[in-house]
Design a protein around this motif. Structure first.
Motif, PDB file in Angstrom:
ATOM      1  N   LEU A 125      -1.015 -10.077  -5.591  1.00 36.62           N
ATOM      2  CA  LEU A 125      -2.381 -10.582  -5.736  1.00 36.62           C
ATOM      3  C   LEU A 125      -3.219 -10.286  -4.498  1.00 36.62           C
ATOM      4  CD1 LEU A 125      -1.687 -14.003  -7.494  1.00 36.62           C
ATOM      5  CD2 LEU A 125      -2.403 -11.835  -8.511  1.00 36.62           C
ATOM      6  N   GLY A 126      -2.592 -10.281  -3.344  1.00 35.26           N
ATOM      7  CA  GLY A 126      -3.307  -9.946  -2.110  1.00 35.26           C
ATOM      8  C   GLY A 126      -3.810  -8.513  -2.138  1.00 35.26           C
ATOM      9  N   ILE A 127      -2.956  -7.598  -2.587  1.00 31.16           N
ATOM     10  CA  ILE A 127      -3.332  -6.180  -2.632  1.00 31.16           C
ATOM     11  C   ILE A 127      -4.389  -5.925  -3.714  1.00 31.16           C
ATOM     12  CG2 ILE A 127      -2.482  -3.872  -3.267  1.00 31.16           C
ATOM     13  CD1 ILE A 127       0.081  -4.517  -1.738  1.00 31.16           C
ATOM     14  N   ILE A 128      -4.200  -6.511  -4.901  1.00 31.23           N
ATOM     15  CA  ILE A 128      -5.182  -6.317  -5.978  1.00 31.23           C
ATOM     16  C   ILE A 128      -6.560  -6.821  -5.536  1.00 31.23           C
ATOM     17  CG2 ILE A 128      -5.881  -7.084  -8.282  1.00 31.23           C
ATOM     18  CD1 ILE A 128      -2.898  -7.142  -9.022  1.00 31.23           C
ATOM     19  N   SER A 129      -6.609  -8.033  -4.965  1.00 34.97           N
ATOM     20  CA  SER A 129      -7.899  -8.599  -4.540  1.00 34.97           C
ATOM     21  C   SER A 129      -8.510  -7.793  -3.404  1.00 34.97           C
ATOM     22  CB  SER A 129      -7.719 -10.058  -4.116  1.00 34.97           C
ATOM     23  OG  SER A 129      -6.826 -10.182  -3.025  1.00 34.97           O
ATOM     24  N   TYR A 130      -7.671  -7.275  -2.518  1.00 33.59           N
ATOM     25  CA  TYR A 130      -8.168  -6.470  -1.385  1.00 33.59           C
ATOM     26  C   TYR A 130      -8.898  -5.228  -1.902  1.00 33.59           C
ATOM     27  CZ  TYR A 130      -8.171  -4.036   3.127  1.00 33.59           C
ATOM     28  OH  TYR A 130      -8.559  -3.389   4.286  1.00 33.59           O
TER      29      TYR A 130
END
Length: 454
Positions: free
Chosen positions: A418-423
């Motif tokens: 989720l951190g990578i997708i949102s980034y």
């Protein structure tokens, strides 16, 4: 040892590394009891699983020491062992031999990915601020694990709540469950006090003091073991024991599944691969950040050796008869004690070997005694939160998402996903998509596809 492990260069010494290694082992020792219980549900021989787990953990930790000179310790990963037993075998109906074959194949694929720098490239592609967020998220995650292990945090209509002493008294469980919760809370205060005072070996001492208090309570009749409810005697049943034979699980592979049901086999293999890749990367990021091992570019110089050790451990574990071997987040407890070199991993590995012959002692270590260590280590890890660039909202919000996702969704890999997708999405929507590396785009797309196909 000084010359081989470069202790002075890493700002440590033999005594510190010894304490760190013992501390890490103590916080991980539960796996020796839990793994046979979980995998044993598949029909595998529990004694052989115990031996396989101890041997694979030792070998993988030695590989970490000699290939990477890092203080990370490995064992059979929690979550992955549950997927092995309850989903692949009991849920999908495959034999445990087929599951072991998938784990072996996973290790082989990991070795290829490690040698071709694919896993290293993924690690390096994750932005520095997001790495700090991962470290903080892991801190909250292992704190939550500690609270659960001690039964301080329990299930409720609101998903989770604090343990009720009054209800335990009414239910007649205070002398089994209630007193252990109280001892864990006391252990947190004791360990916190030792940390404040800067006592060397504070976390390890906290574990032993909490355990000893429990033994005294049992001798006084305040704590009454209740094996049916999962509360066992805190006093070791013996000292020395001979290791169980590993023959029932050694090299028990079934490759026929690949020819008969290739799609099913590769779906199982992919699940093992995905969870292990990002659990391991998350652990390496979190622990390395806490130990200040990352260079100015946010890279871990010894990462190739670390990933190779993880891969070898998984293959060896499958051959011996256990589920995926991975880097344990509990390694952060040894790092908090000052462990900085592979000597920490060697010491922990030696204790895994000792456990083969002194299993009654190690299996008597209760989870409420190691829980305070995890809670305090969580505190030490979330200190990385000050390094997140909170004024740069484009960097800070993805880090925040990674932070809350790990404890609330109970998964390191979900936090990274989720951190990578949102980034990526936030950078694209803000018109700064060009600053995102191509590999981050690839990872984001893969994560989105993973959720779409769940």
């Amino acid at each position: 040892m000084e010359k081989f492990f470069k202790l002075k260069e890493k700002g440590t010494d033999v005594r510190t590394e010894m304490i760190a290694g013992i501390t890490t082992f103590m916080t991980m020792a539960y796996i020796l009891a839990v793994n046979p219980s979980i995998l044993g549900a598949t029909g595998m021989d529990s004694g052989a699983i115990f031996t396989a787990t101890a041997l694979a953990s030792a070998i993988a930790s030695f590989c970490m020491a000699f290939l990477a000179n890092l203080p990370f310790v490995l064992s059979a990963g929690m979550g992955l062992n549950a997927y092995f037993a309850y989903t692949v075998v009991l849920g999908m109906g495959y034999s445990w031999e087929v599951a072991l074959t998938a784990v072996f194949a996973e290790g082989l694929v990991f070795i290829l990915l490690s040698l071709t720098n694919v896993r290293e490239a993924i690690f390096n592609a994750i932005p520095q601020t997001l790495k700090y967020g991962v470290s903080v998220g892991i801190g909250l995650f292992i704190c939550f694990i500690g609270l659960q292990n001690a039964h301080i945090a329990v299930d409720s209509a609101t998903l989770v709540t604090i343990f009720s002493f009054s209800q335990s008294v009414k239910a007649g469980t205070f002398n089994s469950e209630g007193i252990t919760v109280l001892l864990a809370l006391i252990g947190i205060i004791i360990t916190g006090y030792l940390v404040i005072k800067g006592v060397k070996g504070n976390i390890l001492i906290g574990i032993f003091v909490t355990w000893i208090l429990g033994i005294l309570c049992q001798l006084a009749g305040i704590y009454v073991p209740n094996p049916d409810a999962g509360f066992y005697s805190l006093i070791p049943s013996g000292v020395v024991s001979m290791p169980a034979s590993i023959a029932p699980t050694l090299f028990k592979f079934d490759f026929s599944i690949i020819a008969e049901h290739p799609l099913d086999f590769f779906s199982v293999l992919f699940a093992f691969l995905f969870v292990d890749i990002f659990d391991t990367l998350g652990t390496l990021i979190g622990c390395a950040s806490k130990a200040d091992m990352l260079d100015k570019d946010g890279k871990l110089p010894e990462i190739k050796g670390a990933l190779l050790a993880d891969s070898i451990g998984t293959m060896v574990g499958a051959c011996l008869g256990t589920s995926t071997i991975t880097t344990f987040v509990e390694s952060s407890s040894g790092i908090a004690e000052g462990g900085r070199s592979g000597l920490t991993a060697v010491v922990s590995g030696l204790f895994f070997l000792l456990a083969l012959f002194f299993s009654p002692i190690f299996l008597a270590i209760p989870s409420f005694a190691t829980a305070p260590a995890l809670v305090i280590v969580g505190f030490l890890m979330i200190q990385q939160v000050v390094k997140v660039e909170w004024d740069d909202l484009l960097e800070a919000i993805p880090a925040y998402i990674a932070i809350f996702a790990m404890p609330f969704l109970y998964s390191i890999s979900e936090g990274i996903s989720l951190g990578i997708i949102s980034y990526v999405l936030l950078h694209v929507l803000s018109g700064k998509g060009k600053s995102v590396t191509p590999l981050m785009y690839v990872l984001a797309i893969l994560f989105v596809l993973k959720y779409a196909m769940l």
